[in-house]
Enzyme design. Structure first.
Site, PDB file in Angstrom:
ATOM      1  N   TYR A 113      32.307   7.085  28.263  1.00 49.31           N
ATOM      2  CA  TYR A 113      31.560   8.178  28.888  1.00 49.31           C
ATOM      3  C   TYR A 113      30.496   8.651  27.899  1.00 49.31           C
ATOM      4  CZ  TYR A 113      30.546  12.866  30.612  1.00 49.31           C
ATOM      5  OH  TYR A 113      29.910  13.996  31.060  1.00 49.31           O
ATOM      6  N   GLU A 201      23.629  11.293  32.190  1.00 49.39           N
ATOM      7  CA  GLU A 201      25.029  10.889  32.081  1.00 49.39           C
ATOM      8  C   GLU A 201      25.169   9.401  32.394  1.00 49.39           C
ATOM      9  OE1 GLU A 201      28.642  13.272  33.818  1.00 49.39           O
ATOM     10  OE2 GLU A 201      28.134  11.671  35.209  1.00 49.39           O
TER      11      GLU A 201
END
Ligand code: ADP
Ligand code: MG
Length: 391
Positions: A113, A201
């Site tokens: 992530y 992201e």
């Protein structure tokens, strides 16, 4: 403003960031050609079909499908294109899928992530990574937040090389992968700053079995106030993905956000709008929207505000809460009367006007032939509108 995965990836690519590319289509007739092109351009033998909507959690919602061969890829395109995809971010009504991306299915060794956003508590941008990337990141954030490693970025300094290395090490990478990730993080931060992102992201960023670091998914949100600096980005806006009433309100320069309640609110100033919503809640009601008509409210803004509020079928009563600073309350009162007559209003309207010329405004409303419930104070207004909404 939000953009689609396929658009975000294009932007990442232009910054030299390795992405998992694909072909995006909006018509079933293009499906076979898209599969063929992915086979040819990327040497793909297995495929991933991905719904393109402005919401995360597509994988869990059934909008990302693995296909071991062309026939299954075609089947998945057929089922995803046009489907109503429900994810934890779309709400129960879901989102219609108008575009799908066809991509090569990769051999993934590990999913990470990666995200950049503004940390409001420190007033600095923060670069976050986690070795626990993929579809469970919300769970990780909740149950083991220590697994998300952060680097706070000094204004004017940017993401320093040592910070980028720290982040790469936190992912447990070694050798060439560290170098790849370090470079990637710096490019990503550059993109975030230069393009006025509010969130960037990549979830997941993957390490492939072949040892490469690649962005498999990409999400970028932009600061709307800076969009005029980036016409290319503004062009990527997809109105199909936005609430139609919010789009309409934007045309009139009204700040409108639809909510779930029954009380329509027309307020000037964002602060007053927030406290109006609070007080409605406090006295047992529920706001149908946030609407800031701005500092220069006039007859037109009041009318447009009414139109927008009333297009929501859930609205059972309307509260107009205006503080006359620069705007004059008497003008607003006349605007309200005009709008109520013209729009043939059939829900009760509670009005609280305070500030410049408020006394005159109250007289105007009292002497008019339209039925308006007048309120003396903020609390009084909230009580009256909640009662009116109950019928
Ligand atoms: P979302 O975040 O909306 O669920 P993602 O693009 O992150 O969508 O995809 C969800 C999951 O699907 C990923 O975490 C990954 O495990 C898998 N996936 C996505 N693209 C590929 C791909 N090209 N090859 C293999 N697996 C993939
Ligand atoms: Mg993802």
């Amino acid at each position: 403003m939000k953009i689609h995965e396929y658009q975000a990836k294009k932007l990442l690519k232009s910054y030299g960031i390795p992405i998992q590319d694909g072909v995006t289509i909006n018509d079933l007739a293009q499906a076979e050609a898209a599969i063929d092109q992915v086979s040819k351009d990327f040497g793909a033998e297995q495929y991933i079909i991905k719904a393109q909507v402005h919401a995360g959690g597509r994988g869990k919602g059934g909008g990302v499908k693995f296909s071991p061969d062309k026939a299954s890829a075609l089947e998945h395109i057929k089922s995803i294109l046009g489907m109503t995809l429900v994810t934890h971010q779309t709400g129960p009504e879901g989102r219609r899928v108008r575009k799908v991306m066809v991509a090569e299915a990769l051999d993934i060794k590990q999913e990470f992530y990666v995200a950049i956003t503004l940390d409001r508590s420190t007033g600095r941008n923060v670069f976050m990574v986690s070795s626990e990337g993929g579809m469970e990141i919300e769970e990780v954030a909740k149950t083991s937040p220590e697994k998300i490693v952060k680097e706070s970025i000094l204004p004017g300094m940017g993401l320093r090389t040592f910070q980028a290395r720290n982040l790469a090490l936190a992912l447990g990478l070694d050798g060439a992968a560290i170098r790849q990730a370090t470079g990637l993080f710096q490019k990503l931060y550059k993109l975030y700053r230069e393009m006025d992102g509010s969130i960037v992201e990549i979830n997941p960023l993957v390490l492939t079995e072949q040892g490469n670091i690649i962005a498999l998914d990409a999400k970028i949100n932009f600061d709307d106030n800076a969009l005029y600096l980036h016409p290319d980005v503004a062009e990527m806006r997809d109105l199909d993905e936005e609430d139609p009433t919010e789009v309409e309100a934007g045309k009139y320069d009204l700040n409108y956000i639809k909510l779930e309640g029954t009380i329509g609110c027309m307020v000037n100033g964002a602060g007053l709008a927030m406290s109006t919503m609070d007080i409605i809640k406090q006295v047992g009601g529920s706001p149908a929207n946030f609407l800031d008509v701005g500092g220069g409210a006039n007859v037109e803004t009041v009318k447009n505000g009414f139109r927008i509020i009333l297009s929501d079928e859930n609205v059972k009563a309307v509260l107009i809460n205006i503080f006359g600073g620069i705007v004059r309350c008497d003008r607003i009162a006349n605007g309200i009367i005009e709008a109520v007559k013209e729009l043939d209003l059939d829900v009760p309207v509670v009005v609280r006007l305070e500030g410049t010329n408020a006394v005159v405004a109250k007289e105007i409303l009292a002497n008019s032939d339209v039925s308006i419930i007048s309120a003396d104070s903020f609390k009084d207004a909230a009580n009256k509108v909640v009662e009116a909404a109950r019928g």
